[in-house]
Design an enzyme around this catalytic site. Structure first.
Site, PDB file in Angstrom:
ATOM      1  N   CYS A 219      12.126   1.517   4.651  1.00  0.00           N
ATOM      2  CA  CYS A 219      12.775   1.897   5.903  1.00  0.00           C
ATOM      3  C   CYS A 219      13.886   2.910   5.604  1.00  0.00           C
ATOM      4  O   CYS A 219      14.583   2.798   4.604  1.00  0.00           O
ATOM      5  CB  CYS A 219      13.399   0.732   6.660  1.00  0.00           C
ATOM      6  SG  CYS A 219      12.217  -0.511   7.161  1.00  0.00           S
TER       7      CYS A 219
ATOM      8  N   ARG B 221      10.462   6.686   2.658  1.00  0.00           N
ATOM      9  CA  ARG B 221      10.882   5.290   2.542  1.00  0.00           C
ATOM     10  C   ARG B 221      10.045   4.345   3.391  1.00  0.00           C
ATOM     11  O   ARG B 221      10.145   3.122   3.265  1.00  0.00           O
ATOM     12  CB  ARG B 221      12.351   5.152   2.947  1.00  0.00           C
ATOM     13  CG  ARG B 221      13.298   5.974   2.126  1.00  0.00           C
ATOM     14  CD  ARG B 221      14.709   5.777   2.586  1.00  0.00           C
ATOM     15  NE  ARG B 221      15.129   4.401   2.412  1.00  0.00           N
ATOM     16  CZ  ARG B 221      15.616   3.906   1.294  1.00  0.00           C
ATOM     17  NH1 ARG B 221      15.777   4.681   0.241  1.00  0.00           N
ATOM     18  NH2 ARG B 221      15.973   2.643   1.207  1.00  0.00           N
TER      19      ARG B 221
ATOM     20  N   TRP C 128       9.099   0.651   7.427  1.00  0.00           N
ATOM     21  CA  TRP C 128       8.056   0.063   6.590  1.00  0.00           C
ATOM     22  C   TRP C 128       8.065  -1.409   6.967  1.00  0.00           C
ATOM     23  O   TRP C 128       9.019  -2.131   6.677  1.00  0.00           O
ATOM     24  CB  TRP C 128       8.385   0.249   5.114  1.00  0.00           C
ATOM     25  CG  TRP C 128       7.296  -0.194   4.198  1.00  0.00           C
ATOM     26  CD1 TRP C 128       6.210   0.528   3.808  1.00  0.00           C
ATOM     27  CD2 TRP C 128       7.191  -1.453   3.535  1.00  0.00           C
ATOM     28  NE1 TRP C 128       5.428  -0.212   2.955  1.00  0.00           N
ATOM     29  CE2 TRP C 128       6.002  -1.430   2.763  1.00  0.00           C
ATOM     30  CE3 TRP C 128       7.971  -2.619   3.516  1.00  0.00           C
ATOM     31  CZ2 TRP C 128       5.585  -2.514   1.979  1.00  0.00           C
ATOM     32  CZ3 TRP C 128       7.551  -3.691   2.741  1.00  0.00           C
ATOM     33  CH2 TRP C 128       6.377  -3.630   1.987  1.00  0.00           C
TER      34      TRP C 128
ATOM     35  N   ASN D 220      17.455  -1.791   7.591  1.00  0.00           N
ATOM     36  CA  ASN D 220      16.550  -1.689   6.454  1.00  0.00           C
ATOM     37  C   ASN D 220      16.782  -2.930   5.603  1.00  0.00           C
ATOM     38  O   ASN D 220      17.898  -3.152   5.138  1.00  0.00           O
ATOM     39  CB  ASN D 220      16.895  -0.405   5.668  1.00  0.00           C
ATOM     40  CG  ASN D 220      16.246  -0.369   4.291  1.00  0.00           C
ATOM     41  OD1 ASN D 220      15.200  -0.963   4.084  1.00  0.00           O
ATOM     42  ND2 ASN D 220      16.874   0.333   3.366  1.00  0.00           N
ATOM     43  N   GLY D 221      15.731  -3.752   5.443  1.00  0.00           N
ATOM     44  CA  GLY D 221      15.888  -4.968   4.633  1.00  0.00           C
ATOM     45  C   GLY D 221      15.185  -6.141   5.274  1.00  0.00           C
ATOM     46  O   GLY D 221      14.345  -5.962   6.172  1.00  0.00           O
TER      47      GLY D 221
ATOM     48  N   GLU E 181      -3.322   4.647  -5.736  1.00  0.00           N
ATOM     49  CA  GLU E 181      -2.327   4.682  -4.664  1.00  0.00           C
ATOM     50  C   GLU E 181      -2.469   5.867  -3.723  1.00  0.00           C
ATOM     51  O   GLU E 181      -2.123   5.754  -2.562  1.00  0.00           O
ATOM     52  CB  GLU E 181      -0.895   4.540  -5.187  1.00  0.00           C
ATOM     53  CG  GLU E 181      -0.358   5.651  -6.004  1.00  0.00           C
ATOM     54  CD  GLU E 181       1.076   5.390  -6.463  1.00  0.00           C
ATOM     55  OE1 GLU E 181       1.818   4.649  -5.825  1.00  0.00           O
ATOM     56  OE2 GLU E 181       1.465   5.975  -7.492  1.00  0.00           O
TER      57      GLU E 181
ATOM     58  N   HIS F  35     -14.981  -6.494 -23.944  1.00  0.00           N
ATOM     59  CA  HIS F  35     -14.766  -7.908 -23.627  1.00  0.00           C
ATOM     60  C   HIS F  35     -14.894  -8.182 -22.132  1.00  0.00           C
ATOM     61  O   HIS F  35     -14.397  -9.191 -21.643  1.00  0.00           O
ATOM     62  CB  HIS F  35     -13.391  -8.354 -24.133  1.00  0.00           C
ATOM     63  CG  HIS F  35     -13.254  -8.238 -25.617  1.00  0.00           C
ATOM     64  ND1 HIS F  35     -13.891  -9.100 -26.491  1.00  0.00           N
ATOM     65  CD2 HIS F  35     -12.616  -7.325 -26.388  1.00  0.00           C
ATOM     66  CE1 HIS F  35     -13.613  -8.740 -27.737  1.00  0.00           C
ATOM     67  NE2 HIS F  35     -12.844  -7.652 -27.697  1.00  0.00           N
TER      68      HIS F  35
HETATM   69  O1  M6R Z   1      12.000   3.336  -8.124  1.00  0.00           O
HETATM   70  P1  M6R Z   1      11.286   2.508  -9.140  1.00  0.00           P
HETATM   71  O2  M6R Z   1      10.951   3.274 -10.362  1.00  0.00           O
HETATM   72  O3  M6R Z   1      12.015   1.244  -9.467  1.00  0.00           O
HETATM   73  O4  M6R Z   1       9.931   2.103  -8.442  1.00  0.00           O
HETATM   74  C1  M6R Z   1       9.017   1.245  -9.059  1.00  0.00           C
HETATM   75  C2  M6R Z   1       7.679   1.308  -8.374  1.00  0.00           C
HETATM   76  O5  M6R Z   1       7.781   0.882  -7.056  1.00  0.00           O
HETATM   77  C3  M6R Z   1       7.072   2.714  -8.410  1.00  0.00           C
HETATM   78  O6  M6R Z   1       6.959   3.196  -9.715  1.00  0.00           O
HETATM   79  C4  M6R Z   1       5.671   2.723  -7.761  1.00  0.00           C
HETATM   80  O7  M6R Z   1       4.784   1.991  -8.537  1.00  0.00           O
HETATM   81  C5  M6R Z   1       5.197   4.165  -7.553  1.00  0.00           C
HETATM   82  N1  M6R Z   1       4.674   4.322  -6.230  1.00  0.00           N
HETATM   83  C6  M6R Z   1       4.137   4.572  -8.493  1.00  0.00           C
HETATM   84  O8  M6R Z   1       3.692   5.862  -8.282  1.00  0.00           O
END
Ligand code: M6R
Length: 618
Positions: free
Chosen positions: A2, A27, A76, A102-103, A498, A514
């Site tokens: 958010c 965000r 979000w 946000n939260g 993603e 495996h």
């Molecule tokens: O801001 P951060 O590095 O802590 O975020 C961690 C993950 O949320 C972030 O790396 C996420 O996996 C990305 N979308 C990967 O591309």
């Protein structure tokens, strides 16, 4: 998750708030909303969908855009599906208070029931509508001003929040507060205007003076007056720390690229240089890193190093494990922050914890840091966002200097995190004497050549696009790598998943037999990293095993490779370097490949479905 923006001042609020929302859309982008106060009434517009959908609605009702106070939100979803009603802003029952949030309010159900028993009714399924009504109820009960009501209400709340609240009956102020979710306040000249946002990007062109609220702080923003910051717990006054931003506007714009992700992939040579500049001095044969230098004995005497992170940062951490163990011979464990924080881990004051995060706001990583600190560990942060919560919460750290990363799929953050981890490993190895001086100097020379090699690699973009076209309709893909490049295989698979929504799995190449080998047939593209020093012959055998089961091989090899070229369906060459540094290169073709597949499939590359750039909820 958010994004919040707000404005109070002498300009029209709408363009500032709506453009701010566009910058914060990374965000969250399930729904969006805006309220503008026109001097008499609150004009509310909100909708499921993106900020552009909100813009279409407001463009159809220009009168809703007029006014000098506004707050906006891009969502979000956590509580309640993304629909018009659940979109923010939310009103209190009287219609006087408006909030964006946000939260997550964890005890919202109990609070909701209590408010219902007092006659409140709710339109949405959100925890946010509960919070705004709680503030209204406290205000009524205590007969107090908005700031006090927000402070008292938040003392009854369990969870995380960054909020902005406006009261129609006191229309010269906005109250903001934070716990666990970020909030920045831009201060205009002589306090003639204020900007509110989840990060500073929405107001960069208006002011560089910013106050970042700390956790459990509340700010009362009133025109013509200095910001008043108070502690939520005990109402005590805090001196607001006005910092000057160094970031500029170009850094957060697309600069001619079609997508932020592509721009960020191409920025990697510069980002890597910016990350090692001033720290690595190859001619003198030294590495200077204040955060490590000042705490060198803690690292050298550590019984083990625990790396905590999520997602791509966790993959970088895994590369860090291979680097630190190989070079500095200190035992390393890499943990998902989300698991670590809840599994009662054994941590002592002899452990050094390295927390890695691009945003510096990831809720799980932040909670894991707090846990490690409470058990006496020394915590070192590797963050990209200057002044972020994680940067502030850790005992010491090193910034990655990648510049703002806007695309949801992390790219330059990954390579710069690996750059920092390489510097730390080399520094520790040199200090411990586990690496000879000549080997140390050789690594510095090689690391200095990496940005050039990345530049060279980016020239294969067209070739990667052709490969992407070939495999864009695959429904499953495998990524294989060994040693330093096993984490790159995991990262390659994550990138593809993603942004293109194609199922992909990363595996250590030798583990394939495996289990995953059962998946291989003529429809299965297998992306294999087969660099010349990384157990090359073993990986070649794995490639043969795939080929004899009709799998399609796309191999990333070292320049001049002969053997794999003869077997693979497609080959991408990377410039020669030391094996420990190859992740900085092998990851580039996978980033480009995911990007092109997603574009060819017509996916929203920068804002993939269901995701958000920084995950500030559990
Ligand atoms: O801001 P951060 O590095 O802590 O975020 C961690 C993950 O949320 C972030 O790396 C996420 O996996 C990305 N979308 C990967 O591309």
């Amino acid at each position: 998750m958010c994004g919040i923006t707000g404005y109070i001042g002498h300009r029209e609020a709408y363009p500032i708030v709506i453009n701010g929302l566009k910058r914060l859309e990374y965000r969250g982008y399930d729904s969006a909303g805006i309220m503008i106060y026109d001097g008499k009434n609150i004009q509310l517009s909100k909708t499921k969908g993106k900020v552009s959908d909100l813009e279409s609605i407001t463009n159809a009702s220009p009168t809703k855009k007029v006014g000098k106070i506004g707050i906006g939100h891009t969502r979000w979803a956590t509580h309640g599906v993304p629909n018009d009603v659940n979109s923010h802003p939310h009103f209190s029952q009287s219609g006087n208070l408006v909030i964006v949030h946000n939260g997550i309010i964890e005890n919202y159900d109990t609070l909701r029931k209590e408010l219902i028993s007092r006659g409140y009714t709710f339109k949405s399924d959100t925890d946010t509508e509960v919070l705004v009504n709680l503030i209204e109820e406290v205000k009524k009960q205590e007969g107090c001003k908005l700031g006090k009501a927000v402070q008292l209400a938040l003392n009854n709340v369990i969870g995380a929040y960054a909020i902005a609240v406006f009261d129609k009956t006191k229309p010269n102020e906005v109250v903001v507060a934070r716990l666990g979710s970020p909030i920045a306040i831009g201060v205009g000249k002589n306090e003639s205007e204020f900007f509110i946002a989840s990060d500073a990007s929405p107001f960069l062109e208006y002011t560089k003076d910013v106050v970042y609220l700390e956790d459990e702080e509340l700010a009362i923003i009133k025109l013509g007056r200095a910001i008043k910051v108070r502690k939520i717990k005990d109402d005590s006054l805090v001196d607001p720390n006005i910092q000057e931003l160094k970031m500029n506007l170009e850094e957060i714009e697309k600069g001619g690229y079609e997508h932020f992700m592509l721009k960020e992939i191409y920025e990697q040579p510069k980002a890597i240089i910016d990350t090692y500049r001033g720290r690595m001095l190859p001619d003198s044969g030294i590495i200077k890193m204040a955060g490590v230098d000042d705490n060198l004995n803690k690292f050298l005497n550590a019984e083990r190093i625990i790396i905590i992170a999520c997602g791509t940062s966790w993959h970088a951490g895994l590369v860090g494990e291979y680097l630190i163990e190989d070079m500095a011979r200190i035992p390393v464990e890499v943990e998902y922050a989300s698991e670590f924080r809840y599994r009662n881990p054994i941590i002592t004051n002899k452990d050094v914890v390295i927390a890695i995060s691009q945003s510096g706001e990831t809720a799980d990583t932040l909670a894991a840091i707090k846990l490690a600190k409470s058990k006496g560990a020394f915590v070192f942060g590797i963050c990209n966002v200057v002044g972020s919560s994680i940067a502030r919460e850790t005992h010491a750290g090193a910034y990655t200097h990648a510049g703002p990363e806007i695309g949801v799929a992390s790219t330059k953050a990954f390579t710069t995190q690996i750059t920092v981890l390489s510097l730390i490993s080399l520094k520790l190895a040199k200090s411990k004497g586990t690496l000879s001086d000549s080997a140390f100097r050789m690594y510095l020379q090689k690391l200095q050549l990496v940005p050039n090699s990345v530049e060279q690699l980016l020239k294969i973009d067209e070739k990667v696009k052709e490969i992407a076209n070939h495999y864009k309709n695959a429904t499953n893909c495998l990524y294989l790598g060994r040693g330093f490049n096993f984490p790159v295989a995991l990262e390659g698979a994550l990138k593809l998943k993603e942004i293109s929504y194609i199922h992909a799995e990363g595996y250590p190449a030798a583990e394939m037999k495996h289990g995953p080998i059962a998946l291989i047939d003529e429809n299965m593209p297998v992306f294999v990293i087969a660099t010349n020093k990384g157990h090359y012959e073993k990986v070649v055998s794995n490639i043969q095993e795939i080929k004899s089961r009709a799998g399609k091989i796309i191999a990333v090899v070292t320049e001049g490779d002969v053997t794999v070229k003869e077997i693979a369906d497609h080959v991408i060459e990377i410039p020669e370097t030391e094996e420990a540094l190859t992740p900085l290169l092998t990851t580039i073709p996978f980033q480009l490949l995911s990007y092109h597949i997603a574009v060819l499939l017509g996916k929203n590359v920068d804002q993939p479905r269901n995701l958000a750039k920084s995950v500030t909820v559990e």
